[in-house]
Design a protein around this motif. Structure first.
Motif, PDB file in Angstrom:
ATOM      1  N   ASP A 114      -0.752   8.911  -2.911  1.00  0.00           N
ATOM      2  CA  ASP A 114      -0.963   7.873  -1.894  1.00  0.00           C
ATOM      3  C   ASP A 114      -0.307   8.337  -0.595  1.00  0.00           C
ATOM      4  N   THR A 132      -0.765   6.711   2.415  1.00  0.00           N
ATOM      5  CA  THR A 132      -0.938   5.640   3.399  1.00  0.00           C
ATOM      6  C   THR A 132       0.196   5.615   4.409  1.00  0.00           C
ATOM      7  N   ARG A 146      -5.835   1.967  -0.709  1.00  0.00           N
ATOM      8  CA  ARG A 146      -4.835   2.854  -0.116  1.00  0.00           C
ATOM      9  C   ARG A 146      -5.505   4.167   0.307  1.00  0.00           C
ATOM     10  N   TYR A 180      -0.345  -0.247  -6.319  1.00  0.00           N
ATOM     11  CA  TYR A 180       0.670  -0.314  -5.276  1.00  0.00           C
ATOM     12  C   TYR A 180       1.517  -1.556  -5.493  1.00  0.00           C
TER      13      TYR A 180
END
Length: 461
Positions: A264, A266, A421, A414
């Motif tokens: 991830d 993000t 994401r 998450y």
């Protein structure tokens, strides 16, 4: 005084170069360091400056010829100097030339000539030129384009930039034909595309009807009749030849291992958006590649095996306490890997500026040969092509290369829930002689940790 200029070693032990374009002609008066020609080595297009001031008496190669280092290239008549005593060897002649008032200042000038004869491609008649360099993908003879005038014998090459020449060459377009249709002006990439589109449009009718003018015999290309099975032969030279040789050497020398990690990112994409929003208009553009480059530099300090090289002759593993970071770049001439020197010393903004300059130079075909060797670790961004993961081959002499996959918006766990994401996959290939699986995995995890939580960079710094 008469003086012969031999093709110098253009750097990094290159043995030959192809004449892309002469910028002078026999009888021209040139000044010291005036550009004589553009030549293409296995790594880059290089401008060849004149080592003398004088009159050009002979050009020993034509555009398109492949010339060996040390072979005669240009003859000069230098005013106000006496003919030297004949030298016993090319090396002696080079030494003599270095002593006159207009001596050369090229890297490797005076290199001993290579054995063997220069490789020359077959010259073509004006008629053959007018029909040979067709874009075989649209399968149309040039004679089908009735508005294209015949190309007279030319003493000057069509006016264009090296990237445009490389682009036209890669798509089988003869710039002499484009110039004949446009008149006397600099040819752009858009002109090449327009010419190709016109050929494609005309080919629809030409493929099923005989041409109005007989096509001259050629070994480069020929009209393809409807329903015919055909092949195209593309010479292996320049960057593609060098890349192929390097990849074969690497693949059969270093035992490759590739490990993958999907994560991830993000927090990284949000950081990039924030930095761009607050940046000055002329500030270097920070992207995912820039952040990954910084994360790699930080992680290499803790996992030096990935920044080492194998010295088989000495029986040693050489750890390098600096990062010369290679960035793979797909150009019109093929894949090259320019180097950012001392990348570990750069800030995020400094890396962004270096990547931007590297990309601009690579796309223009002006990357110097010295900037394509000596890297200690490399990055390749396959995500720009919409690819998620792969198995990159190590550049020769390096222990690690990291491929960046595409950043995709996906459902992801998450904080105990499913949320959309930004997710990407990192693919790390490494030399298993130097790095074991545990160290490779730990290095990849360290890079991923920075991308998942950019604040971790302060812990690794």
């Amino acid at each position: 005084m008469k003086q012969e200029f031999r093709l110098p070693d253009l750097g990094e032990g290159l043995t030959e170069a192809e004449i892309v374009q002469w910028l002078v002609a026999e009888g021209d008066t040139v000044t010291l360091n005036q550009t004589l020609a553009e030549v293409e080595t296995a790594k880059a297009i290089v401008e060849l400056p004149s080592p003398h001031a004088g009159v050009i008496t002979a050009l020993h190669a034509a555009a398109g010829d492949v010339v060996l280092v040390g072979s005669p290239l240009v003859g000069f008549e230098i005013e106000g100097a006496e003919d030297p005593v004949p030298a016993a060897s090319p090396a002696a002649g080079s030494a003599a030339s270095a002593e006159d008032g207009s001596g050369p200042n090229l890297v490797g000038y005076g290199a001993a000539p290579s054995t063997g004869r220069p490789m020359r491609r077959a010259r073509r008649s004006a008629a053959a030129v007018a029909t040979a360099d067709v874009d075989v993908r649209v399968a149309a003879p040039h004679d089908a384009i009735d508005e294209t005038p015949a190309v007279p014998e030319q003493h000057e090459r069509p006016r264009s930039t090296p990237p445009v020449r490389a682009y036209a060459k890669g798509h089988g377009v003869d710039l002499a034909l484009v110039a004949a249709a446009l008149g006397d002006r600099v040819i752009t990439r858009a002109d090449v595309d327009t010419y190709r589109e016109r050929v494609a449009q005309r080919s629809i009718g030409a493929a099923t009807a005989p041409p109005s003018v007989a096509v001259a015999p050629t070994t480069t290309a020929r009209p393809v009749m409807a329903g015919e099975r055909s092949t195209t032969r593309i010479p292996i030279r320049g960057v593609r030849k060098h890349t192929a040789e390097a990849m074969v050497q690497s693949a059969f020398t270093a035992p490759h291992v590739t490990t993958f990690h999907t994560l991830d990112v993000t927090a990284t994409t949000e950081l990039i958006a924030s930095l761009r929003a607050s940046a000055a208009p002329d500030a270097p553009r920070i992207g995912v590649l820039t952040v990954v480059a910084k994360a790699v530099c930080l992680a290499l300090a803790h996992y030096p095996g990935l920044n080492a090289r194998w010295d088989g002759e000495a029986g040693e593993i050489v750890q390098q306490h600096f990062v010369d970071l290679g960035i793979a770049a797909a150009t019109e001439r093929g894949l090259i890997v320019p180097i950012i020197r001392d990348a570990e010393r750069m800030t995020l903004g400094g890396l962004a500026a270096a990547v931007a300059e590297l990309t601009r130079t690579a796309r223009s075909g002006k990357t110097a040969p010295a900037d394509l060797t000596g890297g200690t670790f490399s990055l390749t961004n396959i995500g720009v092509f919409g690819i998620d993961a792969g198995t990159p081959i190590l550049p020769p002499g390096q222990t690690g290369i990291l491929a960046l996959g595409a950043v995709r918006r996906l459902p992801w766990e998450y904080k105990g829930e499913i949320a959309l994401r930004d997710v990407m996959t990192l693919s790390l290939s490494f030399d298993h002689r130097i790095v074991d699986g545990a160290e490779g995995a730990q290095f990849l995890k360290a890079v991923a940790d920075v991308l998942q939580e950019p604040g971790r960079a302060m812990l690794l710094a």
